[in-house]
Motif scaffolding. Structure first.
Motif, PDB file in Angstrom:
ATOM      1  N   PHE A  86      52.152  52.481  42.491  1.00 24.40           N
ATOM      2  CA  PHE A  86      52.057  51.205  42.262  1.00 24.40           C
ATOM      3  C   PHE A  86      52.622  50.002  43.477  1.00 24.40           C
ATOM      4  N   THR A  87      53.302  50.834  44.519  1.00 24.10           N
ATOM      5  CA  THR A  87      53.083  50.705  45.417  1.00 24.10           C
ATOM      6  C   THR A  87      51.327  49.599  46.089  1.00 24.10           C
ATOM      7  N   VAL A  88      50.960  50.697  46.343  1.00 22.92           N
ATOM      8  CA  VAL A  88      50.025  50.881  46.783  1.00 22.92           C
ATOM      9  C   VAL A  88      48.713  49.995  46.533  1.00 22.92           C
ATOM     10  N   LEU A  89      48.821  49.574  44.831  1.00 21.27           N
ATOM     11  CA  LEU A  89      47.937  49.102  44.050  1.00 21.27           C
ATOM     12  C   LEU A  89      48.712  47.691  44.262  1.00 21.27           C
ATOM     13  N   ILE A  90      50.186  47.301  44.980  1.00 24.76           N
ATOM     14  CA  ILE A  90      50.579  46.074  44.977  1.00 24.76           C
ATOM     15  C   ILE A  90      49.988  45.795  46.301  1.00 24.76           C
ATOM     16  N   LEU A  91      49.846  46.407  47.351  1.00 24.69           N
ATOM     17  CA  LEU A  91      49.930  46.616  48.754  1.00 24.69           C
ATOM     18  C   LEU A  91      47.930  46.231  48.491  1.00 24.69           C
ATOM     19  N   THR A  92      47.525  46.229  47.733  1.00 22.39           N
ATOM     20  CA  THR A  92      46.081  46.730  47.995  1.00 22.39           C
ATOM     21  C   THR A  92      45.972  45.096  47.227  1.00 22.39           C
ATOM     22  N   LEU A  93      45.791  44.744  46.140  1.00 21.94           N
ATOM     23  CA  LEU A  93      46.065  43.172  45.300  1.00 21.94           C
ATOM     24  C   LEU A  93      45.862  42.191  46.733  1.00 21.94           C
ATOM     25  N   LEU A  94      47.926  42.738  46.835  1.00 23.40           N
ATOM     26  CA  LEU A  94      48.079  41.323  48.475  1.00 23.40           C
ATOM     27  C   LEU A  94      47.262  41.396  48.731  1.00 23.40           C
ATOM     28  N   CYS A  95      46.349  42.580  50.136  1.00 24.12           N
ATOM     29  CA  CYS A  95      46.083  42.527  51.157  1.00 24.12           C
ATOM     30  C   CYS A  95      44.448  41.768  50.631  1.00 24.12           C
ATOM     31  N   GLY A  96      43.731  42.472  49.525  1.00 26.56           N
ATOM     32  CA  GLY A  96      42.637  42.621  48.808  1.00 26.56           C
ATOM     33  C   GLY A  96      42.678  40.329  48.569  1.00 26.56           C
ATOM     34  N   GLY A  97      43.326  39.841  48.190  1.00 26.95           N
ATOM     35  CA  GLY A  97      43.574  38.609  47.825  1.00 26.95           C
ATOM     36  C   GLY A  97      43.629  37.475  48.654  1.00 26.95           C
ATOM     37  N   THR A  98      43.698  38.216  50.131  1.00 26.65           N
ATOM     38  CA  THR A  98      44.229  37.364  51.111  1.00 26.65           C
ATOM     39  C   THR A  98      43.278  37.793  52.263  1.00 26.65           C
ATOM     40  N   LEU A  99      42.540  38.857  52.225  1.00 28.72           N
ATOM     41  CA  LEU A  99      41.170  38.349  52.828  1.00 28.72           C
ATOM     42  C   LEU A  99      40.278  37.855  51.723  1.00 28.72           C
ATOM     43  N   TRP A 100      40.347  37.816  50.520  1.00 26.72           N
ATOM     44  CA  TRP A 100      39.370  36.578  49.658  1.00 26.72           C
ATOM     45  C   TRP A 100      39.332  35.730  50.386  1.00 26.72           C
ATOM     46  N   ILE A 101      40.831  34.850  49.990  1.00 28.63           N
ATOM     47  CA  ILE A 101      40.809  33.530  50.409  1.00 28.63           C
ATOM     48  C   ILE A 101      40.327  32.943  51.792  1.00 28.63           C
ATOM     49  N   LEU A 102      40.935  34.179  52.720  1.00 35.98           N
ATOM     50  CA  LEU A 102      40.596  33.995  54.368  1.00 35.98           C
ATOM     51  C   LEU A 102      38.886  33.251  54.864  1.00 35.98           C
ATOM     52  N   PHE A 103      37.895  34.327  53.874  1.00 32.11           N
ATOM     53  CA  PHE A 103      37.105  34.721  53.739  1.00 32.11           C
ATOM     54  C   PHE A 103      36.073  33.414  53.047  1.00 32.11           C
ATOM     55  N   ASP A 104      36.677  32.853  51.702  1.00 31.70           N
ATOM     56  CA  ASP A 104      36.340  31.913  51.307  1.00 31.70           C
ATOM     57  C   ASP A 104      36.960  30.443  52.534  1.00 31.70           C
ATOM     58  N   LEU A 105      37.863  30.698  53.249  1.00 32.90           N
ATOM     59  CA  LEU A 105      37.785  29.289  53.405  1.00 32.90           C
ATOM     60  C   LEU A 105      37.020  29.058  54.951  1.00 32.90           C
ATOM     61  N   TYR A 106      37.404  30.130  55.072  1.00 33.42           N
ATOM     62  CA  TYR A 106      35.478  30.528  56.212  1.00 33.42           C
ATOM     63  C   TYR A 106      34.368  30.213  55.880  1.00 33.42           C
ATOM     64  N   GLN A 107      34.243  30.671  55.116  1.00 35.19           N
ATOM     65  CA  GLN A 107      32.823  30.092  54.631  1.00 35.19           C
ATOM     66  C   GLN A 107      32.450  28.530  54.252  1.00 35.19           C
ATOM     67  N   ARG A 108      33.551  28.070  53.341  1.00 35.11           N
ATOM     68  CA  ARG A 108      33.447  26.756  53.215  1.00 35.11           C
ATOM     69  C   ARG A 108      33.839  25.862  54.320  1.00 35.11           C
ATOM     70  N   MET A 109      34.723  26.259  55.307  1.00 35.04           N
ATOM     71  CA  MET A 109      35.203  25.339  57.116  1.00 35.04           C
ATOM     72  C   MET A 109      34.373  25.860  57.331  1.00 35.04           C
ATOM     73  N   MET A 110      33.580  26.856  57.835  1.00 40.59           N
ATOM     74  CA  MET A 110      31.770  27.139  58.965  1.00 40.59           C
ATOM     75  C   MET A 110      31.011  27.502  58.123  1.00 40.59           C
ATOM     76  N   PRO A 111      29.763  27.106  57.367  1.00 39.14           N
ATOM     77  CA  PRO A 111      29.542  27.349  56.597  1.00 39.14           C
ATOM     78  C   PRO A 111      28.196  28.056  57.172  1.00 39.14           C
ATOM     79  N   ASN A 112      27.685  27.294  58.680  1.00 40.89           N
ATOM     80  CA  ASN A 112      26.787  27.826  59.343  1.00 40.89           C
ATOM     81  C   ASN A 112      27.005  28.257  60.393  1.00 40.89           C
ATOM     82  N   MET A 113      28.367  29.032  60.043  1.00 46.47           N
ATOM     83  CA  MET A 113      28.362  30.109  61.133  1.00 46.47           C
ATOM     84  C   MET A 113      28.626  31.440  60.758  1.00 46.47           C
ATOM     85  N   MET A 114      28.518  31.865  59.253  1.00 48.22           N
ATOM     86  CA  MET A 114      28.300  32.207  58.590  1.00 48.22           C
ATOM     87  C   MET A 114      27.652  33.990  58.705  1.00 48.22           C
TER      88      MET A 114
END
Length: 115
Positions: A86-114
């Motif tokens: 259960f701890t691994v599941l929660i950590l995976t969700l937290l890390c995966g969600g954080t990476l998802w948000i950061l990459f989405d922001l990166y794509q929105r802020m700098m689309p020509n740098m992808m």
């Protein structure tokens, strides 16, 4: 301070526990030094090296759970295993969600740098 004498059964249990810790130490050292040696002293393809490092890391997690935390598939240890999963599941969700948000922001802020 006085020390009591250990019974034969207690000495055997202590010996088994010490052997378990020594096996865990040896396997942990091997699983740490193997990827380090491959990365430092061989000219291996980067993707293959990353896969080997990842596999050794996963095996080392299992070694730590088994030899140091004494988590097995025995019936009396199932609660501990469920808690860890259960701890691994929660950590995976937290890390995966954080990476998802950061990459989405990166794509929105700098689309020509992808890539």
């Amino acid at each position: 301070m006085s020390y009591r004498q250990l019974s034969q059964e207690e000495r055997q249990e202590l010996g088994r526990e010490q052997r378990s810790y020594l096996w865990g130490l040896g396997l942990s050292l091997l699983l740490t030094l193997l990827p380090f040696g491959l990365a430092a002293f061989t000219d291996m393809a980067h993707l293959t090296l990353w896969w080997i490092i990842g596999a050794c890391a996963l095996v080392q997690i299992v070694v730590h759970l088994r030899f140091f935390l004494h988590i097995t598939l025995a019936r009396n240890k199932r609660e501990d295993l469920q808690l860890i999963l259960f701890t691994v599941l929660i950590l995976t969700l937290l890390c995966g969600g954080t990476l998802w948000i950061l990459f989405d922001l990166y794509q929105r802020m700098m689309p020509n740098m992808m890539p």
